[in-house]
Design an enzyme around this catalytic site. Structure first.
Site, PDB file in Angstrom:
ATOM      1  N   ASP A  67       0.901  -1.308   0.049  1.00  0.00           N
ATOM      2  CA  ASP A  67       0.262   0.031   0.057  1.00  0.00           C
ATOM      3  C   ASP A  67       0.980   1.244   0.052  1.00  0.00           C
ATOM      4  OD1 ASP A  67      -2.526   1.026   0.437  1.00  0.00           O
ATOM      5  OD2 ASP A  67      -1.598   2.082   2.135  1.00  0.00           O
ATOM      6  N   THR A 100      -3.089   5.512  -4.072  1.00  0.00           N
ATOM      7  CA  THR A 100      -1.955   6.350  -3.491  1.00  0.00           C
ATOM      8  C   THR A 100      -0.658   5.924  -4.493  1.00  0.00           C
ATOM      9  OG1 THR A 100      -1.589   4.597  -1.915  1.00  0.00           O
ATOM     10  CG2 THR A 100      -2.858   6.559  -1.237  1.00  0.00           C
ATOM     11  N   THR A 101      -0.423   4.894  -4.591  1.00  0.00           N
ATOM     12  CA  THR A 101       0.921   4.603  -5.485  1.00  0.00           C
ATOM     13  C   THR A 101       0.780   5.129  -6.741  1.00  0.00           C
ATOM     14  OG1 THR A 101       0.667   2.437  -4.390  1.00  0.00           O
ATOM     15  CG2 THR A 101       2.506   2.569  -6.095  1.00  0.00           C
ATOM     16  N   ASP A 396      -9.064  -0.252   1.912  1.00  0.00           N
ATOM     17  CA  ASP A 396      -9.189   0.252   0.524  1.00  0.00           C
ATOM     18  C   ASP A 396     -10.258  -0.265   0.073  1.00  0.00           C
ATOM     19  OD1 ASP A 396      -6.579   1.232   1.003  1.00  0.00           O
ATOM     20  OD2 ASP A 396      -5.779   0.366  -0.917  1.00  0.00           O
TER      21      ASP A 396
HETATM   22  N1  LIG Z   1      -6.018  -7.646 -13.359  1.00  0.00           N
HETATM   23  C1  LIG Z   1      -5.370  -6.430 -13.531  1.00  0.00           C
HETATM   24  N2  LIG Z   1      -4.647  -6.187 -14.679  1.00  0.00           N
HETATM   25  C2  LIG Z   1      -4.229  -5.213 -15.021  1.00  0.00           C
HETATM   26  N3  LIG Z   1      -4.168  -3.978 -14.211  1.00  0.00           N
HETATM   27  C3  LIG Z   1      -4.851  -4.011 -12.926  1.00  0.00           C
HETATM   28  C4  LIG Z   1      -5.433  -5.342 -12.512  1.00  0.00           C
HETATM   29  N4  LIG Z   1      -5.860  -5.180 -11.413  1.00  0.00           N
HETATM   30  C5  LIG Z   1      -5.609  -3.870 -10.899  1.00  0.00           C
HETATM   31  N5  LIG Z   1      -4.790  -3.293 -12.110  1.00  0.00           N
HETATM   32  C6  LIG Z   1      -4.291  -1.814 -12.105  1.00  0.00           C
HETATM   33  O1  LIG Z   1      -3.323  -1.877 -10.862  1.00  0.00           O
HETATM   34  C7  LIG Z   1      -3.271  -0.367 -10.650  1.00  0.00           C
HETATM   35  C8  LIG Z   1      -3.403  -0.258  -9.088  1.00  0.00           C
HETATM   36  O2  LIG Z   1      -2.353  -0.868  -8.391  1.00  0.00           O
HETATM   37  P1  LIG Z   1      -2.352  -0.704  -6.687  1.00  0.00           P
HETATM   38  O3  LIG Z   1      -3.510  -1.045  -6.141  1.00  0.00           O
HETATM   39  O4  LIG Z   1      -0.908  -1.335  -6.590  1.00  0.00           O
HETATM   40  O5  LIG Z   1      -1.884   0.990  -6.669  1.00  0.00           O
HETATM   41  P2  LIG Z   1      -2.799   2.093  -6.331  1.00  0.00           P
HETATM   42  O6  LIG Z   1      -4.399   1.571  -6.328  1.00  0.00           O
HETATM   43  O7  LIG Z   1      -2.393   3.078  -7.178  1.00  0.00           O
HETATM   44  O8  LIG Z   1      -2.235   2.323  -5.006  1.00  0.00           O
HETATM   45  P3  LIG Z   1      -2.613   1.824  -3.291  1.00  0.00           P
HETATM   46  O9  LIG Z   1      -3.471   0.539  -3.664  1.00  0.00           O
HETATM   47  O10 LIG Z   1      -1.322   1.392  -2.995  1.00  0.00           O
HETATM   48  O11 LIG Z   1      -3.286   2.838  -2.479  1.00  0.00           O
HETATM   49  C9  LIG Z   1      -4.527   0.318 -11.121  1.00  0.00           C
HETATM   50  O12 LIG Z   1      -4.058   1.144 -12.237  1.00  0.00           O
HETATM   51  C10 LIG Z   1      -5.361  -0.867 -11.697  1.00  0.00           C
HETATM   52  O13 LIG Z   1      -6.050  -0.324 -13.006  1.00  0.00           O
HETATM   53 MG   LIG Z   2      -4.864   0.089  -5.003  1.00  0.00          MG
END
Ligand SMILES: Nc1ncnc2c1ncn2[C@@H]1O[C@H](COP(=O)(O)OP(=O)(O)OP(=O)(O)O)[C@@H](O)[C@H]1O
Ligand SMILES: [Mg+2]
Length: 551
Positions: A67, A100-101, A396
């Protein structure tokens, strides 16, 4: 320039001794580099195939997470510009809970691109203006492509929750956890006019290591991590009338020292009897109000516990204030501060109050409350670290479900919206005059970092994927994105990778704001470090005579 300009040969000191000052390009470069390093750190944890980080704090406590906000929070960052990136993550976490990332990675990329343009003599103000325009256009594009949904469609909400958990350690159990998150939010959502509102504070989250993630449960009521205070008390009360108390069931201690002269055993006896009577009276008041359950924010004296047990009242003590507020809301009772004021009207109601053994501990469950909207989630999992990460992931998930319930529009993920924005921005940039065009183009390219990073983390070639993605978006395939599990470009809408519009909008807003703020700085004036009292001034011995004088 130095901090001590020469005035007719005499140096004029305007800053305190020990202060440092850095201006112009040097300051900008240092800030941009610091912020980019932060972005680089979290980059590898983006997406379902992203890696986790292990963070060890100064006490040796270990946190394992992917996260973004948690990583940055635990890193204990010092550099002021880098700290601004941490704040971006915090704002996103508070506002929408997920993304956030992505926001930090985009902000880093915006700054990286800005640095190149500054090198080419584009003024930071022009860049900032360009970025602002691009962000506005990006928000417009997102609104345009967003898919409206029904805010109460649980199956849909579950899918959104599942996407947010796809990138976490708990991904394997996400189906079960997403179901809990969606049910919990639907439970607490209320209709205000045409829209729904859901408050996360209405959902109680308790965690207890043991069993497995699949044993995580949604409880229609409240869970307290407290046991019943006395073995003689009932462990299960049906049709519970609950007294909520904010004062101690103890004999008050005087605030000043008092001396009592006791001259005979009778006097001693009378003194003790008096204390006993006070406690007995307190218990009478609770019982007279008609309560069969007592939940107390403060302590309960041993003797009072004994009296309560004799009356068949189930009592729990030292409950957190925030939990007391939730209890009041759930049971319809009132938290009473003075026992004398307690009446039947102040009591709350629940169908069942019961102490149950969870793992090695006992917890108290309050179920079937007067207010059917109160729910709790009891997280279980193999180890404490899993339980903690599950807690963050469920947070989340709850946030994204709430976001969709409150603003029922979604986007398909996997980098598809970012590419769609990039395409729109590139077209838009062509019509702009001068150097702003460069800034808008840079913004478009910066957004492509999301699909590029998703591919890179999945072991795919980002250049191949980006070229194909650009071509397919040009052909009008709005939802062409990275299918990280499939290892190729896919329609992410068909893959059902759904994310709230609110999250993507917040990512754009926060990343742009952070980048602009850092770019606008051209002068860093830092005060000298404060001397810690334990380090003696120069020239004095560390130990021995004289060392203590400056303590
Ligand atoms: N099965 C999948 N295939 C491709 N992309 C995906 C898949 N599932 C999620 N994503 C993508 O991954 C990204 C989110 O990644 P992640 O949850 O690690 O980071 P975040 O939501 O930006 O931050 P955080 O969850 O750390 O607050 C989004 O852009 C989402 O569209
Ligand atoms: Mg996320």
């Amino acid at each position: 320039m130095s901090a001590t300009p020469q005035l007719a040969g005499t140096p004029v000191l305007i800053l305190k001794e020990g202060s440092t000052r850095e201006r112009g390009r040097g300051a900008q470069n240092a800030n941009i580099t610091a912020a980019c390093i932060v972005a680089e750190t979290v980059k590898s944890s983006l997406g379902p195939k992203g890696m986790d980080k292990m963070l060890v704090d100064s006490l040796g406590d270990v946190t394992i997470t992917s996260d973004g906000h948690t990583i940055l929070k635990e890193m204990d960052i010092q550099h002021p510009a880098a700290k601004m990136m941490v704040e971006v993550a915090k704002t996103i976490d508070d506002e929408v809970g997920d993304g956030t990332t992505s926001a930090v990675v985009i902000a880093g990329e915006l700054l990286g691109k800005a640095e190149d343009l500054i090198e080419k003599n584009v003024h930071p103000t022009t860049l900032i203006d360009g970025y602002r325009r691009a962000a506005e256009k990006a928000l417009g594009t997102l609104e345009k492509i967003a898919i409206p949904v029904k805010p109460t469609d649980k199956e849909f909400l579950k899918k959104v929750a599942m996407t947010s958990m796809a990138s976490k350690i708990v991904a394997e159990n996400r189906e079960h956890l997403a179901d809990i998150a969606a049910s919990a939010i639907l439970h607490v959502a209320t209709k205000v006019g045409e829209q729904y509102k859901a408050d996360l504070d209405d959902i109680m989250v308790e965690k207890k290591p043991g069993e497995s993630l699949t044993d995580t449960k949604l409880i229609e009521g409240i869970v307290l991590d407290k046991e019943v205070v006395h073995p003689g008390m009932p462990k299960r009360v049906e049709d519970a009338k609950i007294a909520l108390l904010d004062c101690a069931l103890e004999v008050e201690k005087t605030e000043f020292d008092a001396k009592l002269n006791i001259e005979s055993p009778e006097q001693m006896d009378a003194f003790l009897k008096q204390e006993e009577n006070i406690l007995r009276e307190m218990v009478e008041k609770v019982s007279n109000a008609g309560a069969n359950v007592l939940i107390c924010q403060k302590g309960i004296d041993d003797l009072a516990q004994h009296f309560l047990a004799r009356k068949g009242i189930l009592a729990v003590r030292r409950v957190k204030q925030s939990d007391m507020e939730k209890l009041a809301k759930a049971t319809g009772g009132k938290v009473v501060t003075n026992l004398d004021d307690m009446t039947e009207k102040d009591l709350g109601y629940a169908k069942l109050v019961e102490e149950r053994k969870i793992g090695d501990d006992k917890m108290t469950f309050i179920e079937g409350c007067k207010n059917p909207r109160s729910v709790a989630i009891l997280i279980r999992g193999g180890t404490e670290r899993i339980v903690n990460e599950a807690d963050r992931s469920i947070h989340d998930a709850l946030c994204v479900v709430r976001d969709v319930v409150q603003e029922p529009k979604i986007l398909a993920g996997g980098g598809a919206p970012e590419l769609e924005i990039a395409r729109a921005l590139k077209n838009y940039a062509n019509g702009l005059p001068g150097k702003e065009q460069l800034a808008v183009q840079a913004y478009a390219e910066a957004l492509e970092i999301i699909p590029a990073t998703l591919s890179e983390n999945a072991g795919l070639d980002p250049i191949d994927i980006l070229t194909e993605l650009r071509a397919r978006h040009e052909k009008g395939e709005t939802w062409a994105g990275v299918g990280v599990h499939e290892g190729k470009v896919m329609d992410t809408k068909k893959l059902e990778i759904f994310e709230p519009l609110a999250v993507k909008k917040q990512i754009i807003k926060s990343a742009t704001e952070a980048a602009s703020m850092i770019l606008k700085i051209d002068d860093v004036i830092a005060a000298g470090k404060m001397k810690t009292p334990s380090t003696p001034p120069k020239g004095l011995p560390e130990t021995g005579e004289g060392a203590g004088e400056f303590d």
